[in-house]
Design a protein around this motif. Sequence first.
Motif, short mmCIF file in Angstrom:
data_model
loop_
_atom_site.label_atom_id
_atom_site.label_comp_id
_atom_site.label_asym_id
_atom_site.label_seq_id
_atom_site.Cartn_x
_atom_site.Cartn_y
_atom_site.Cartn_z
N THR A 160 0.82 -1.22 0.00
CA THR A 160 0.00 0.00 0.00
C THR A 160 0.85 1.27 0.00
O THR A 160 0.43 2.30 -0.53
N ARG A 170 -4.51 4.05 -1.59
CA ARG A 170 -4.41 2.65 -2.03
C ARG A 170 -5.31 1.76 -1.18
O ARG A 170 -5.96 0.83 -1.70
N ARG A 210 -8.45 -0.17 -2.85
CA ARG A 210 -8.42 -1.63 -2.78
C ARG A 210 -9.67 -2.17 -2.11
O ARG A 210 -10.23 -3.19 -2.51
N VAL A 247 -6.05 -10.52 -1.98
CA VAL A 247 -6.14 -9.55 -3.07
C VAL A 247 -6.11 -10.30 -4.39
O VAL A 247 -5.26 -11.17 -4.61
N GLU A 299 -7.21 -5.86 -8.54
CA GLU A 299 -6.19 -4.90 -8.10
C GLU A 299 -5.74 -4.01 -9.25
O GLU A 299 -5.34 -2.85 -9.03
N ALA A 329 -7.85 -0.92 -9.17
CA ALA A 329 -7.88 -0.16 -7.92
C ALA A 329 -6.93 1.02 -8.01
O ALA A 329 -5.94 1.12 -7.28
#
Length: 416
Positions: A218, A264, A268, A290, A295, A298
């Motif tokens: 992140t 992030r 996410r 994840v 992803e 995102a």
Amino acid sequence: MACLLRLPPTIPAGAVLHLPTLRPQQGRVRADVAYTHPVPRSTGGGHTIALGVDWGLNTLLSAGVVRLHGDGRITARGAGGMFRAAGVLAKQHRLRRLSERLHCKADHYRSLIAGNEQHPLAARHAVLREECDRVGARRSSLNDALARAASRWAVDQAIAAGASVIYVEDLRSMEAGGMGRTMNTRLSQQVRGQIVDRLRHMAGESGIAVVTVPARDTSRHCPRCLTPLRHRAAPDRLTAPGWKWAICPACSWQGDRDQGAWQRIASRGLTHQGRTITSRASGTMAIRAVVDTLEAGATITPAARRPSRLDRSKTGATRRRTTRPAPRRRRTPSPAGPPGPAGQRPEGHAHTDRKPLPRAAHRHQDVTTISTPTARRHRPRGAALGAGFHLHAHATPPWWELAREPDTPSGPGSFC
């Protein structure tokens, strides 16, 4: 017996009160009243506005709001905020060091006593144990106050933005190994677990869901293009290595490391909200893993800049401005003078709060000081009271005005 209790305003009007618990405290009787009231039910999916929360070291919390649009775009609303608790954390570290010294000394006394209650150090050991308990109670109270304030701040941010979910990092994926003794101690002394527990309780009262997401990458990847970031010490020290400031080499995004992290986390969580799992034992909601395909979407789309209403394009050279402002007396506008040949005084030479004095008879004249005219004495032609540089100074017409007057013819017996 009947006891009348005054309920605080924090208890809702429709709350159901339970049997109170009475306890004496400092000569008074305290009543602990428990109550229940209905709250909106929080869900793990169907969210469009989310609050992302990132854990920091000096700022403790960094949070911001993102929005999921109908076409799948995710945009950030504002630059977010930070909950700074440097003073409280510094006090925590001082209490921690004091507690470590006291425990070390108490263990040394205990090894010397070796279970002998008649030992001369037994009394000192008892005093040290009491002091250790007292310092531990102070640390616990400080942690509770810090957790309460931080969780209240995060919930207020979500309520003000209209968010229906709060995404936080999963604490189990945060490891403190391999970062040095000092950094490991700072990470271990954080009250993150207490903050998350209180955050779930306070957010549940407002119907806001709290979901934990994996914290992997992140702070490493760019929130806009998912490219690995380059970290520097500060925005004005781009060549010095550090970890606070992040720069993306692909899309040229740069910002605070924690600012990119909460973007992030929120993006996410919104893209993976369909994979939210609710625990049957504790009722907590979390996103366990994840998915790469989700992803990839995102990312934060930069907001489009609104065009200015005024056209500020340059059409010529910039007018040069003086570096020193004009004197104060020059900024005062000139008063409107009386009409006539006397004209108007230059700007800044007359006071605006005083009644102007009468002007002279003519603007082209010399100043001549004579006596003050009276009704009985002769008054020169063209003189006016207050003309010249003094109230009692007068001015006569110039010689060319006097020359225009017709000459008086001389009579008999005249020397002219």
